[in-house]
Design a protein around this motif. Sequence first.
Motif, PDB file in Angstrom:
ATOM      1  N   GLN A  27       0.842  -1.196   0.000  1.00  5.43           N
ATOM      2  CA  GLN A  27       0.000   0.000   0.000  1.00  5.43           C
ATOM      3  C   GLN A  27       0.878   1.247   0.000  1.00  5.43           C
ATOM      4  O   GLN A  27       0.605   2.221   0.686  1.00  5.43           O
ATOM      5  N   GLY A  28       1.941   1.161  -0.803  1.00  7.29           N
ATOM      6  CA  GLY A  28       2.865   2.270  -0.929  1.00  7.29           C
ATOM      7  C   GLY A  28       2.701   3.001  -2.248  1.00  7.29           C
ATOM      8  O   GLY A  28       1.612   3.024  -2.847  1.00  7.29           O
ATOM      9  N   TYR A  29       3.814   3.591  -2.717  1.00  6.90           N
ATOM     10  CA  TYR A  29       3.801   4.464  -3.897  1.00  6.90           C
ATOM     11  C   TYR A  29       4.905   3.995  -4.837  1.00  6.90           C
ATOM     12  O   TYR A  29       6.076   3.960  -4.463  1.00  6.90           O
ATOM     13  N   ILE A  30       4.543   3.649  -6.069  1.00  8.32           N
ATOM     14  CA  ILE A  30       5.471   3.111  -7.064  1.00  8.32           C
ATOM     15  C   ILE A  30       5.505   4.057  -8.257  1.00  8.32           C
ATOM     16  O   ILE A  30       4.456   4.550  -8.697  1.00  8.32           O
ATOM     17  N   HIS A  31       6.705   4.291  -8.765  1.00 13.10           N
ATOM     18  CA  HIS A  31       6.834   5.207  -9.904  1.00 13.10           C
ATOM     19  C   HIS A  31       6.017   4.717 -11.103  1.00 13.10           C
ATOM     20  O   HIS A  31       5.204   5.460 -11.666  1.00 13.10           O
ATOM     21  N   GLU A  32       6.227   3.471 -11.478  1.00 13.97           N
ATOM     22  CA  GLU A  32       5.556   2.922 -12.654  1.00 13.97           C
ATOM     23  C   GLU A  32       5.712   1.407 -12.592  1.00 13.97           C
ATOM     24  O   GLU A  32       6.690   0.893 -12.042  1.00 13.97           O
ATOM     25  N   ALA A  33       4.751   0.668 -13.150  1.00 17.88           N
ATOM     26  CA  ALA A  33       4.858  -0.795 -13.081  1.00 17.88           C
ATOM     27  C   ALA A  33       4.244  -1.435 -14.315  1.00 17.88           C
ATOM     28  O   ALA A  33       3.258  -0.940 -14.876  1.00 17.88           O
ATOM     29  N   ARG A  34       4.888  -2.535 -14.709  1.00 18.64           N
ATOM     30  CA  ARG A  34       4.319  -3.429 -15.712  1.00 18.64           C
ATOM     31  C   ARG A  34       4.237  -4.812 -15.062  1.00 18.64           C
ATOM     32  O   ARG A  34       5.247  -5.386 -14.661  1.00 18.64           O
ATOM     33  N   VAL A  35       3.013  -5.342 -14.948  1.00 18.50           N
ATOM     34  CA  VAL A  35       2.770  -6.536 -14.141  1.00 18.50           C
ATOM     35  C   VAL A  35       2.360  -7.691 -15.037  1.00 18.50           C
ATOM     36  O   VAL A  35       1.371  -7.599 -15.779  1.00 18.50           O
ATOM     37  N   ALA A  36       3.132  -8.789 -14.945  1.00 17.38           N
ATOM     38  CA  ALA A  36       2.782 -10.022 -15.653  1.00 17.38           C
ATOM     39  C   ALA A  36       2.415 -11.134 -14.682  1.00 17.38           C
ATOM     40  O   ALA A  36       1.969 -12.201 -15.114  1.00 17.38           O
ATOM     41  N   GLY A  37       2.593 -10.905 -13.373  1.00 18.11           N
ATOM     42  CA  GLY A  37       2.247 -11.897 -12.359  1.00 18.11           C
ATOM     43  C   GLY A  37       1.021 -11.462 -11.577  1.00 18.11           C
ATOM     44  O   GLY A  37       0.103 -10.851 -12.111  1.00 18.11           O
ATOM     45  N   ARG A  38       1.039 -11.742 -10.276  1.00 19.79           N
ATOM     46  CA  ARG A  38      -0.095 -11.385  -9.426  1.00 19.79           C
ATOM     47  C   ARG A  38       0.102  -9.987  -8.852  1.00 19.79           C
ATOM     48  O   ARG A  38       1.206  -9.622  -8.440  1.00 19.79           O
ATOM     49  N   ASP A  60      -2.798  -8.123   6.467  1.00 21.03           N
ATOM     50  CA  ASP A  60      -3.780  -8.017   7.542  1.00 21.03           C
ATOM     51  C   ASP A  60      -4.758  -6.862   7.360  1.00 21.03           C
ATOM     52  O   ASP A  60      -5.451  -6.474   8.302  1.00 21.03           O
ATOM     53  N   GLY A  61      -4.841  -6.285   6.164  1.00 20.48           N
ATOM     54  CA  GLY A  61      -5.780  -5.197   5.975  1.00 20.48           C
ATOM     55  C   GLY A  61      -5.883  -4.748   4.533  1.00 20.48           C
ATOM     56  O   GLY A  61      -4.978  -4.961   3.729  1.00 20.48           O
ATOM     57  N   LEU A  62      -7.019  -4.116   4.231  1.00 20.84           N
ATOM     58  CA  LEU A  62      -7.230  -3.578   2.895  1.00 20.84           C
ATOM     59  C   LEU A  62      -6.343  -2.356   2.682  1.00 20.84           C
ATOM     60  O   LEU A  62      -5.917  -1.708   3.639  1.00 20.84           O
ATOM     61  N   GLY A  63      -6.075  -2.012   1.416  1.00 19.20           N
ATOM     62  CA  GLY A  63      -5.253  -0.850   1.142  1.00 19.20           C
ATOM     63  C   GLY A  63      -5.242  -0.499  -0.329  1.00 19.20           C
ATOM     64  O   GLY A  63      -5.725  -1.248  -1.177  1.00 19.20           O
ATOM     65  N   THR A  64      -4.673   0.654  -0.626  1.00 23.13           N
ATOM     66  CA  THR A  64      -4.553   1.151  -2.000  1.00 23.13           C
ATOM     67  C   THR A  64      -3.084   1.182  -2.387  1.00 23.13           C
ATOM     68  O   THR A  64      -2.243   1.655  -1.623  1.00 23.13           O
ATOM     69  N   LEU A  65      -2.771   0.674  -3.559  1.00 27.56           N
ATOM     70  CA  LEU A  65      -1.413   0.726  -4.110  1.00 27.56           C
ATOM     71  C   LEU A  65      -1.397   1.822  -5.171  1.00 27.56           C
ATOM     72  O   LEU A  65      -2.184   1.775  -6.135  1.00 27.56           O
ATOM     73  N   PHE A  66      -0.505   2.821  -4.986  1.00 27.83           N
ATOM     74  CA  PHE A  66      -0.457   3.990  -5.855  1.00 27.83           C
ATOM     75  C   PHE A  66       0.669   3.845  -6.879  1.00 27.83           C
ATOM     76  O   PHE A  66       1.726   3.289  -6.588  1.00 27.83           O
ATOM     77  N   ASP A  96      -9.723  -3.110  -1.397  1.00 23.80           N
ATOM     78  CA  ASP A  96      -8.421  -2.843  -1.998  1.00 23.80           C
ATOM     79  C   ASP A  96      -8.639  -2.026  -3.270  1.00 23.80           C
ATOM     80  O   ASP A  96      -9.719  -2.085  -3.878  1.00 23.80           O
ATOM     81  N   ALA A  97      -7.611  -1.284  -3.671  1.00 20.10           N
ATOM     82  CA  ALA A  97      -7.772  -0.460  -4.871  1.00 20.10           C
ATOM     83  C   ALA A  97      -6.424  -0.198  -5.518  1.00 20.10           C
ATOM     84  O   ALA A  97      -5.367  -0.299  -4.888  1.00 20.10           O
ATOM     85  N   LEU A  98      -6.478   0.159  -6.805  1.00 18.55           N
ATOM     86  CA  LEU A  98      -5.325   0.588  -7.589  1.00 18.55           C
ATOM     87  C   LEU A  98      -5.580   2.023  -8.030  1.00 18.55           C
ATOM     88  O   LEU A  98      -6.679   2.347  -8.500  1.00 18.55           O
ATOM     89  N   GLN A  99      -4.560   2.878  -7.886  1.00 15.07           N
ATOM     90  CA  GLN A  99      -4.735   4.273  -8.281  1.00 15.07           C
ATOM     91  C   GLN A  99      -3.457   4.781  -8.927  1.00 15.07           C
ATOM     92  O   GLN A  99      -2.360   4.500  -8.453  1.00 15.07           O
ATOM     93  N   THR A 100      -3.616   5.530 -10.010  1.00 16.42           N
ATOM     94  CA  THR A 100      -2.468   6.109 -10.690  1.00 16.42           C
ATOM     95  C   THR A 100      -2.800   7.516 -11.160  1.00 16.42           C
ATOM     96  O   THR A 100      -3.956   7.824 -11.477  1.00 16.42           O
ATOM     97  N   TRP A 101      -1.741   8.355 -11.186  1.00 15.99           N
ATOM     98  CA  TRP A 101      -1.909   9.700 -11.734  1.00 15.99           C
ATOM     99  C   TRP A 101      -1.761   9.683 -13.251  1.00 15.99           C
ATOM    100  O   TRP A 101      -2.111  10.661 -13.910  1.00 15.99           O
ATOM    101  N   GLY A 102      -1.251   8.597 -13.785  1.00 16.47           N
ATOM    102  CA  GLY A 102      -1.125   8.466 -15.233  1.00 16.47           C
ATOM    103  C   GLY A 102      -2.245   7.615 -15.799  1.00 16.47           C
ATOM    104  O   GLY A 102      -3.385   7.664 -15.336  1.00 16.47           O
ATOM    105  N   THR A 103      -1.911   6.815 -16.814  1.00 13.88           N
ATOM    106  CA  THR A 103      -2.900   5.947 -17.444  1.00 13.88           C
ATOM    107  C   THR A 103      -2.801   4.535 -16.862  1.00 13.88           C
ATOM    108  O   THR A 103      -1.778   4.143 -16.298  1.00 13.88           O
ATOM    109  N   MET A 104      -3.868   3.789 -17.034  1.00  6.99           N
ATOM    110  CA  MET A 104      -3.907   2.420 -16.542  1.00  6.99           C
ATOM    111  C   MET A 104      -4.361   1.510 -17.673  1.00  6.99           C
ATOM    112  O   MET A 104      -5.384   1.757 -18.310  1.00  6.99           O
ATOM    113  N   ARG A 105      -3.572   0.478 -17.899  1.00  6.20           N
ATOM    114  CA  ARG A 105      -3.909  -0.509 -18.918  1.00  6.20           C
ATOM    115  C   ARG A 105      -4.358  -1.788 -18.220  1.00  6.20           C
ATOM    116  O   ARG A 105      -3.609  -2.360 -17.429  1.00  6.20           O
TER     117      ARG A 105
END
Length: 697
Positions: free
Chosen positions: A264-275, A282-288, A312-321
């Motif tokens: 539930q932290g802050y990541i510059h950018e990500a490309r995800v091919a796994g989970r 132990d709790g819900l959260g948002t990954l930025f 749980d949620a996903l949030q980005t200031w850019g685009t999301m594919r």
Amino acid sequence: MKLMHAALACFCVGLPPPSGATMMETQALRESSPAPFLLDGSETLLRGEQVVIDEDRHVAGPVILADHSALDVAAGHTLTLSGSIDSDVVGPVDPFDPGATRSLFKLGGGHLALHADSERVGGTLLLRGSLGVNSHGALGADANTLTMVAGTRLELADGVRLAQSLRVRRDDPVELLNDAWTLTVAPDGEPVVWHVAAGEATLAGHIDATAPIVKDGAGTLRLTEFSQSASGDPLMLRGGGLRVDGLWLRGPIHTEPDTVLSGQGYIHEARVAGRLQPGSPDGLGTLFFDQGLALTPTAQTRIRIDAAGSSDALQTWGTMRLDGALRVEPTPGAWTPQTRWVIAQAEGGLDPAGNRFASAASTLRYLDPVLTYEPTRVLLGLQFNPLGLNTVDGAWRSALIEDSRFPRESALAHAASGRAWAQTWAANAGRPAMDGLPRDDRDTAGLQIGVSRPVSPSSGWFLSAFAGIQTTDLSSQYEPIAARYGARDTATHLGLGSSHAWRGLRLTAGAAHAWHHARLTRHADPFEADLRSRAHAQLTQTWVDLRPDRPLPVQDWGITPYARLAWLRLHRPGVQESGSLAAVSLLPQIDQRWVSHLGVQFRRQWSTAHGPAVLAADVGVQSHWGGQRLSSPQLYTADPGRQFDAASPPLTRHSLRLDVGVHAPVMRDARLKLAYTGQYGVQQRQHGVWLGVSIAI
């Protein structure tokens, strides 16, 4: 040399170069040290030299650094230090005094394993090979720094938390090396490797990287502080998990299939091919995500929701594919179908080339995700499907109809006997799995007492009355937990009967009413506890039986053909379940069926001391008329607006019946009955026994 060591110490603690007086004190301490690296003593002293280890070695005692020192472990070998690494400075250590710091250089392509905590003030420089850290304080004070060079490997044990800052460098810090030390050529273009074999380890210090990084191993690495890839090189997740609860800036994170990116932290950018799993264990959260998030077709996104309206949620200031599979994990609670959760939000919009998940499913098999896609966000809802319906209700009710024959046949056997009787029965029945319903097994047992009396000696009329109890234990067999059910039914019944002989025929009629009380249990989903309910039902049955008044003689046998017809009415009031989100409300239901039975009795007598004994065999065909399946209309308690009808095991349409037994006198007025009873049909096999006693009155 003096300038080099002073500069090295300042580098490790982040201070400016020391003065000349401080350098003289440090040189004096080094010159007073004994011979270097005494492996056979209780302490091992390192005094500023490069010590080469060309075999597997283990040092149990503490290692004392009298100056900045280097351990050169040859490739293919391991040096294990199970004792602490300390400085030879007496008293409190001032981290701002460069002469009080002692840095350790790891050279050579081999492995150095650290197992004990240390109070050392000074950096650790991993320039070649690999370093294993097996305790929180193995690198000394929290203010120390760990420097890694491209091509090296850091191995963290389960549970280890490193508070030191971590510097990942593309090139060797040659300006920090002792002029007398030798350093092998670094592998060209290789990344730094972070390895966690199992469990979870934590990097809790600031990370500054100028080289690419690979995380591997089956364990999870957790990042909790401010970190960055100053060169913009990616962090590659090739094995296990990476949990980001801090900030990872500038460099992207790329993950491969069968890996887990979470947090539930802050990541510059990500490309995800796994989970991809936002939130903490132990709790819900948002990954930025700052610049954007791209999911590939192999990605699997997990979203947890709760009944309080959070998710749980996903949030980005850019685009999301979007792509890949979405797995929703609902938490049972006060949930309604109108609830909606925002699970993904992209201020830059959803990428037109990928603005849908390829598939979506819920971990609770009775709920289906309902996704709403908007230009900048994705909303999640849930709706019930038929997979969580109550099937034990229909299985229980059909068992009551099937086993209604025992009180009926017990009363018929004594209707014109002119005797008092007590009869018990016990039977086991199995039904095969079909149409998505599991195989089940039931045990039925009962007792009936009654009396039959002639109206007058010559009238041919008999009247009878009887009462009894019956228990049924029903359970599904050898099926996945989600399909399992069970029922424990207890019933009492009362009945009346009459029998009349006329023109060589005997007509017998009767009626009985039973009160059933049952405890029903079932599983709606493998991840949930039992659903429970208490059900009640009343079963009314009437019957007529027509046969010759006396057996037809054929040699030594007497043969009696007969025809029997029964009418059944089962009324089950409404039932309310409790136990989980899949709880249903069962609507009141009435089942009415006709049962016919055509058969032949064979009897043979022989004499005993107390009177004639009889060997009897009864063969017939029983048929149920009407629908084979019982309707079970029901509503999910959380969604009363939709009605479902659950399937039930089918009633056996036609079955072969066989009873074989002996009726024998045990004294002048008392007779004993012992017989086998069986029923064989496509949907059922039942085997049982009759045991009874009757007394003439």
